[in-house]
Structures are given as C-alpha cells and as structure tokens.
Scaffold this motif. Structure first.
Motif, short mmCIF file in Angstrom:
data_model
loop_
_atom_site.label_atom_id
_atom_site.label_comp_id
_atom_site.label_asym_id
_atom_site.label_seq_id
_atom_site.Cartn_x
_atom_site.Cartn_y
_atom_site.Cartn_z
N GLU A 192 0.96 -1.14 -0.28
CA GLU A 192 0.00 0.02 -0.11
C GLU A 192 0.56 1.28 -0.05
O GLU A 192 0.42 2.23 -0.70
CB GLU A 192 -0.91 -0.01 1.27
CG GLU A 192 -1.88 1.11 1.15
CD GLU A 192 -2.64 1.00 2.46
OE1 GLU A 192 -3.54 1.96 2.79
OE2 GLU A 192 -2.61 0.29 3.30
N ASN B 272 0.44 6.18 2.01
CA ASN B 272 -0.84 5.99 1.91
C ASN B 272 -1.67 5.24 2.98
O ASN B 272 -2.87 5.35 3.14
CB ASN B 272 -0.96 5.05 0.72
CG ASN B 272 -0.55 5.83 -0.57
OD1 ASN B 272 -0.86 6.98 -0.94
ND2 ASN B 272 -0.08 4.80 -1.50
N GLN C 207 -2.48 7.89 5.72
CA GLN C 207 -3.37 8.75 5.08
C GLN C 207 -4.89 7.96 5.05
O GLN C 207 -6.25 8.76 5.32
CB GLN C 207 -3.29 9.32 3.49
CG GLN C 207 -2.27 10.26 3.59
CD GLN C 207 -1.59 10.43 1.92
OE1 GLN C 207 -2.24 10.00 1.08
NE2 GLN C 207 -0.49 11.15 2.01
N ARG C 208 -4.72 6.76 4.89
CA ARG C 208 -6.20 6.01 4.93
C ARG C 208 -6.62 5.90 6.37
O ARG C 208 -7.87 6.28 6.51
CB ARG C 208 -5.90 4.63 4.45
CG ARG C 208 -7.12 3.50 4.84
CD ARG C 208 -6.94 2.35 4.12
NE ARG C 208 -5.86 1.59 4.43
CZ ARG C 208 -5.64 1.01 5.36
NH1 ARG C 208 -6.67 0.69 6.24
NH2 ARG C 208 -4.48 0.13 5.70
#
Length: 382
Positions: A279, A283, A286-287
């Motif tokens: 991932e 990221n 941020q998710r």
C-alpha cells in the motif's frame, strides 16, 4: 508393576469442532486481520531454523524497519504479545539504580512505571490528566530536574486515544545524555512515525492493531545508543527469555537456537507487513486519517462528544464520552450481542466515562464505520 490408578474423566469434555462468531472488532485491539494474513497463517509450518524461515525472519526485520522508519540493526519481532515487547524494552535498557523518568497520562504510562520499578529503576514521573499530552517545555524542565538515564513516553496512549508529539524530544534527550523509550503499540502502521529522524532509541509495538495481524509476534527495536548501554551493563539482563544479547544471536548472522518461534504467527506478521509495504506507508497513514475523520463526523452527528482535543487525537483509536444517564457497559454489550460489533470501555480514570473505538489496520475502512454508526443510532436513547 502395572498402575492401578484409574483415569479421572471429570474434566474430559466432549466438544464439537470449534466455531467462533464473526465479530467486527472495533475496540482497542485486536482488530480484524486481513484475509491474506489469515491465509498466510494457515500455511504448513517449517522448522524454526529452516532456511525458508530464516529468510522470512530477515524479511520481517527489513519491513519492520520500513514501517518504523529506522535503520536499527536490532529490530526484531518478540515471540509474545505487545506486553512482552514492552517488558523486553525495559528489561534490556534498565539496570538497578538507573533513574527512569516516565510520562504518565494514561493506563500504559502507569504500566511502564510498574515494570521499570520491578527491574530496580529509581522511577520518577511527570503526569498530565488522562487525554492530555506533554509539551516540549514540560519535558525539558523534567529532564533538567531529574537527569534520567531513560525518558519513557507513550506515543499512542491506548487508554485515552491521545497522541504524544515526539518531534524534538530526541534532541532534548541527547542534550541531557539519556535514552528515549517510546510505546508505539497503538500507532505503528496507522500513525506517522519516524524513529530515526525523531531520535528514538527504544520502541516496541504489537501485531494486532495497526498492522492488522493476530496477536503474538511483537515488534521491538533498539538504536546503536541503546545497544551500547546494553553491552556495557554491569549485570545480566534479568529476563532470560527477553534478553537481546541472546535473541540477537538468533535473529542475527549466528542463527543460534534460542526458543521455538511461533512459526505461523510470523507467517502472518510477514504478510501483514507485506500488505503495508504494498500500500505504501504514506498511503496507509492517510487512509487511517481519512477514515477516522469520517468516524468522528458520524459520532458528532449522533450528538456524541469526543474526549481528546482534535489536534492530539489518534487516527487509530477514538475515546467517545458516554452521555449522561447512559449505561456504557449495557450499550457495548448490546452492540456485541445484537450486532456482532465490539467496542471497548474505559480503563482506570476513564472507566465508565468513555467508550474506546478502534479503527486500525484492515478495519480502517468506511465499511467498518457505517455498521457501527447504524447500530449506535438504534441502541442509543433518543
């Protein structure tokens, strides 16, 4: 001579094959594991010195360095839960008589105090109300006052949902010639962490939260400064099982037998770390932030208040204030029994005052938040 003692069948249970309810685990941990992680854990075991397994151990070490953003040589997974990694950190860094300064602003700060005392430390504490964090100025004054060998802080306090800022703390510790020890149990994989850039010397975590893996294989790391302190000890590490001078020979080039590792749990951890790397760390962070903000908005739309100031809230764990007149335990019990959703209650000073809602690892998805918000609309009084 043949024994005449008869077998006692009192505890002999006649059981059906194991069945476990399919829960949505939105408490403080464990979280639900990714299907690929569960599949990896079900692969055939090999020996703990098998070349294939030794390669897997190397992969775990590299990937742990990636998620922690460190180049520490001594970076391993302890065979045990996060509490074992926590004790390993204390056991290897603390010698009798060391002054250890612990920042206490929740349940797990108090646990660090207890552990350090058991290893003979002269423990000093600074405290904040549960849910608040220490400022850099407060930490500087405490270091000037106590001159500790180790400063221990909880980066992500699981009992409160608060994130302790660590920027510039490592510089302070070097100024006062002490090691910085950090609890990242509820932050690793879900909250930005830069161990080397922040000057963190010792850190530990767990597998069952932000990494989305079953519990039992727990990240641990020591900087070169911490390793130097370990090598200069005047006494042996008091905990044989967690002694890094021994474990380092198993995880390092020598490959000396130390214990039988939990083979299949390491399969799971390797796969969980692979998924984070696939991932991408930025990221992944941020998710977690995006999904927790969706959760916060939904909770506030229900009229619920959150315990921690927004600036210091964790994206992995949210403390929700239980409304006046609401039985928090009854609500949690109904969510579990009627909706198969687990949330946690408060610990220590926050017992009966908050719910703890985890949104970690594989569970950090909108598809996890919506069922919880829908169930709360049904369960909470209008």
């Amino acid at each position: 001579m043949t024994s005449t003692i008869s077998i006692n069948d009192k505890q002999r249970l006649q059981l059906t094959p194991l069945e476990i309810p399919n829960r949505l685990l939105l408490g403080p941990g464990p979280s639900n594991a990714h299907p690929d992680v569960l599949q990896a854990m079900n692969r055939l075991p090999v020996g703990h010195l098998d070349p294939t397994f030794l390669t897997l151990m190397d992969e775990i070490q590299s990937l742990l360095r990636y998620v922690w953003q460190t180049e520490n040589s001594m970076t391993i997974a302890v065979s045990g839960t996060g509490t074992a990694a926590m004790e390993a950190t204390i056991a290897n860094s603390v010698e009798p008589g060391d002054v250890v300064l612990v920042g206490v602003s929740g349940y797990f700060g108090n646990r660090l105090v207890d552990m350090a005392g058991r290893y003979g430390a002269e423990v000093r504490t600074i405290t904040k109300p549960w849910g608040q964090v220490f400022s850099l100025e407060e930490l500087q004054i405490a270091l000037e006052t106590h001159r500790p060998a180790i400063l221990a802080l909880v980066h992500a306090e699981t009992s409160t949902g608060a994130r302790q800022p660590l920027e510039e703390v490592g510089e302070l510790c070097r100024e006062f010639d002490c090691l910085l020890l950090v609890d990242t149990v509820t932050s690793l994989g879900g909250v930005p962490i830069f161990l080397d850039a922040w000057g963190v010397d010792l850190a530990y975590s767990c597998s069952q939260k932000g990494l989305g893996c079953p519990p039992g294989a727990s990240p641990f790391t020591m900087s070169a400064r911490a390793m130097e302190k370990l090598q200069q000890r005047q006494s042996k590490v008091a905990n044989w099982y967690l002694d890094m001078t021994l474990l380092g020979k198993y995880w390092g080039q020598e490959r000396v037998y130390h214990h039988t590792a939990p083979i299949n749990l390491y399969y799971a951890l390797r796969e969980a770390l692979r998924l984070v790397a696939e991932e991408g760390l930025a990221n992944c962070w941020q998710r977690h932030q995006k999904n927790v903000e969706y959760l916060w908005e939904g909770l506030e739309d229900l009229g619920l208040k959150l315990h921690v100031e927004r600036e210091f809230r964790l994206p992995t764990l949210t403390t929700v204030c239980i409304p006046e007149g609401v039985d928090g335990k009854a609500v949690a019990r109904q969510l579990l029994n009627d909706y198969n959703i687990e949330i946690g209650g408060g610990l220590g000073e926050l017992a009966g005052k908050v719910w703890r809602v985890g949104l970690m690892g594989f569970n950090s998805r909108k598809e996890s938040v919506d069922p919880l918000l829908s169930a709360l609309r049904q369960v909470l009084p209008n």
